[in-house]
Design a protein around this motif. Structure first.
Motif, PDB file in Angstrom:
ATOM      1  N   SER A  93       0.822  -1.215   0.000  1.00 23.72           N
ATOM      2  CA  SER A  93       0.000   0.000   0.000  1.00 23.72           C
ATOM      3  C   SER A  93       0.856   1.265   0.000  1.00 23.72           C
ATOM      4  N   GLN A  94       2.049   1.163  -0.567  1.00 21.86           N
ATOM      5  CA  GLN A  94       2.924   2.322  -0.712  1.00 21.86           C
ATOM      6  C   GLN A  94       3.110   2.613  -2.194  1.00 21.86           C
ATOM      7  N   PHE A  95       3.597   3.800  -2.476  1.00 25.73           N
ATOM      8  CA  PHE A  95       3.791   4.240  -3.850  1.00 25.73           C
ATOM      9  C   PHE A  95       5.269   4.273  -4.204  1.00 25.73           C
ATOM     10  N   LYS A  96       5.588   3.742  -5.369  1.00 31.13           N
ATOM     11  CA  LYS A  96       6.938   3.858  -5.921  1.00 31.13           C
ATOM     12  C   LYS A  96       6.898   5.062  -6.849  1.00 31.13           C
ATOM     13  N   ILE A  97       7.679   6.067  -6.510  1.00 32.87           N
ATOM     14  CA  ILE A  97       7.628   7.350  -7.212  1.00 32.87           C
ATOM     15  C   ILE A  97       8.966   7.613  -7.892  1.00 32.87           C
ATOM     16  N   GLY A  98       8.910   7.953  -9.167  1.00 32.31           N
ATOM     17  CA  GLY A  98      10.089   8.354  -9.907  1.00 32.31           C
ATOM     18  C   GLY A  98      10.058   9.850 -10.129  1.00 32.31           C
ATOM     19  N   VAL A  99      11.107  10.539  -9.707  1.00 28.18           N
ATOM     20  CA  VAL A  99      11.197  11.994  -9.843  1.00 28.18           C
ATOM     21  C   VAL A  99      12.338  12.336 -10.787  1.00 28.18           C
ATOM     22  N   LEU A 100      12.032  13.103 -11.831  1.00 30.05           N
ATOM     23  CA  LEU A 100      13.054  13.609 -12.742  1.00 30.05           C
ATOM     24  C   LEU A 100      13.524  14.962 -12.227  1.00 30.05           C
ATOM     25  N   PHE A 101      14.828  15.112 -12.073  1.00 28.48           N
ATOM     26  CA  PHE A 101      15.372  16.369 -11.577  1.00 28.48           C
ATOM     27  C   PHE A 101      15.163  17.488 -12.587  1.00 28.48           C
ATOM     28  N   GLY A 102      14.983  18.691 -12.050  1.00 31.50           N
ATOM     29  CA  GLY A 102      15.016  19.879 -12.880  1.00 31.50           C
ATOM     30  C   GLY A 102      16.484  20.249 -13.103  1.00 31.50           C
ATOM     31  N   VAL A 103      16.730  21.486 -13.412  1.00 32.41           N
ATOM     32  CA  VAL A 103      18.104  21.949 -13.608  1.00 32.41           C
ATOM     33  C   VAL A 103      18.800  21.957 -12.256  1.00 32.41           C
ATOM     34  N   LEU A 104      19.909  21.245 -12.185  1.00 34.62           N
ATOM     35  CA  LEU A 104      20.666  21.145 -10.938  1.00 34.62           C
ATOM     36  C   LEU A 104      21.808  22.155 -10.908  1.00 34.62           C
ATOM     37  N   PRO A 105      22.108  22.716  -9.735  1.00 34.56           N
ATOM     38  CA  PRO A 105      23.312  23.534  -9.630  1.00 34.56           C
ATOM     39  C   PRO A 105      24.523  22.673 -10.004  1.00 34.56           C
ATOM     40  N   PRO A 106      25.533  23.252 -10.639  1.00 33.06           N
ATOM     41  CA  PRO A 106      26.687  22.471 -11.094  1.00 33.06           C
ATOM     42  C   PRO A 106      27.331  21.612 -10.004  1.00 33.06           C
ATOM     43  N   GLN A 107      27.483  22.121  -8.794  1.00 27.07           N
ATOM     44  CA  GLN A 107      28.108  21.350  -7.722  1.00 27.07           C
ATOM     45  C   GLN A 107      27.247  20.160  -7.326  1.00 27.07           C
ATOM     46  N   THR A 108      25.929  20.354  -7.267  1.00 20.39           N
ATOM     47  CA  THR A 108      25.009  19.267  -6.940  1.00 20.39           C
ATOM     48  C   THR A 108      25.079  18.186  -8.006  1.00 20.39           C
ATOM     49  N   ALA A 109      25.041  18.597  -9.265  1.00 17.45           N
ATOM     50  CA  ALA A 109      25.117  17.642 -10.374  1.00 17.45           C
ATOM     51  C   ALA A 109      26.417  16.851 -10.322  1.00 17.45           C
ATOM     52  N   ALA A 110      27.519  17.519 -10.052  1.00 18.58           N
ATOM     53  CA  ALA A 110      28.826  16.852 -10.000  1.00 18.58           C
ATOM     54  C   ALA A 110      28.893  15.861  -8.838  1.00 18.58           C
ATOM     55  N   THR A 111      28.328  16.227  -7.691  1.00 19.35           N
ATOM     56  CA  THR A 111      28.340  15.338  -6.526  1.00 19.35           C
ATOM     57  C   THR A 111      27.516  14.083  -6.798  1.00 19.35           C
ATOM     58  N   ILE A 112      26.351  14.251  -7.389  1.00 24.15           N
ATOM     59  CA  ILE A 112      25.506  13.092  -7.718  1.00 24.15           C
ATOM     60  C   ILE A 112      26.198  12.219  -8.756  1.00 24.15           C
ATOM     61  N   LYS A 113      26.756  12.841  -9.782  1.00 21.63           N
ATOM     62  CA  LYS A 113      27.448  12.076 -10.837  1.00 21.63           C
ATOM     63  C   LYS A 113      28.589  11.263 -10.245  1.00 21.63           C
ATOM     64  N   GLU A 114      29.353  11.840  -9.344  1.00 19.69           N
ATOM     65  CA  GLU A 114      30.478  11.133  -8.715  1.00 19.69           C
ATOM     66  C   GLU A 114      29.952   9.975  -7.864  1.00 19.69           C
ATOM     67  N   PHE A 115      28.885  10.210  -7.092  1.00 25.23           N
ATOM     68  CA  PHE A 115      28.303   9.154  -6.269  1.00 25.23           C
ATOM     69  C   PHE A 115      27.839   7.984  -7.139  1.00 25.23           C
ATOM     70  N   VAL A 116      27.150   8.273  -8.216  1.00 21.45           N
ATOM     71  CA  VAL A 116      26.628   7.236  -9.099  1.00 21.45           C
ATOM     72  C   VAL A 116      27.767   6.470  -9.775  1.00 21.45           C
ATOM     73  N   SER A 117      28.800   7.165 -10.190  1.00 23.84           N
ATOM     74  CA  SER A 117      29.882   6.518 -10.923  1.00 23.84           C
ATOM     75  C   SER A 117      30.635   5.485 -10.085  1.00 23.84           C
ATOM     76  N   VAL A 118      30.604   5.636  -8.770  1.00 25.41           N
ATOM     77  CA  VAL A 118      31.318   4.720  -7.891  1.00 25.41           C
ATOM     78  C   VAL A 118      30.628   3.347  -7.841  1.00 25.41           C
ATOM     79  N   GLY A 119      29.318   3.311  -8.000  1.00 19.15           N
ATOM     80  CA  GLY A 119      28.618   2.029  -7.873  1.00 19.15           C
ATOM     81  C   GLY A 119      27.401   1.906  -8.766  1.00 19.15           C
ATOM     82  N   ALA A 120      27.487   2.397  -9.991  1.00 19.51           N
ATOM     83  CA  ALA A 120      26.330   2.376 -10.888  1.00 19.51           C
ATOM     84  C   ALA A 120      25.894   0.963 -11.203  1.00 19.51           C
ATOM     85  N   SER A 121      24.561   0.834 -11.390  1.00 18.71           N
ATOM     86  CA  SER A 121      24.011  -0.460 -11.808  1.00 18.71           C
ATOM     87  C   SER A 121      23.333  -0.325 -13.157  1.00 18.71           C
TER      88      SER A 121
END
Length: 121
Positions: A93-121
């Protein structure tokens, strides 16, 4: 008697790699209070959430997350995005929600990209 409709999973529609991110987070619609959710995964373009509260496809929301960046250290981020889908799980009875990011500040985008690159699936 009607025949059951059988579906087979299609190809993954994600355009960017993602990484598991299992933690608590907060999200809200504009003008409302934050609601606690759980994160599923994150990519450079969006985040997956599990919520007790539904939010309609196309709605804008803000998500607050603490993204782990080093042993024992995390970066707090508030990201605005648009709901791509919200699917009710009949068993939980819970919802699985997918959120598409809007325009991210460059530092935020870089931090997320680095996090994902370490263990992407």
């Amino acid at each position: 008697m009607p025949q059951p409709i059988l579906t087979t999973p299609g190809p993954d529609r994600r355009l960017t790699p993602r990484r598991d991110l299992r933690s608590k987070a907060l999200w809200r619609r504009p003008g409302t209070e934050f609601v606690e959710v759980r994160t599923i995964d994150i990519s450079a373009t969006g985040i997956g959430l599990i919520s007790d509260v539904n939010i309609s496809e196309g709605e804008t929301c803000s998500v607050l997350i603490a993204l782990p960046v080093a042993a024992g250290r995390s970066v707090n981020m508030q990201i605005t995005g648009t709901v791509a889908h919200s699917i009710l799980n009949g068993q939980t009875s819970q919802f699985k929600i997918g959120v598409l990011f809007g325009v991210l500040p460059p530092q935020t985008a870089a931090t997320i990209k680095e996090f994902v690159s370490v263990g992407a699936s």
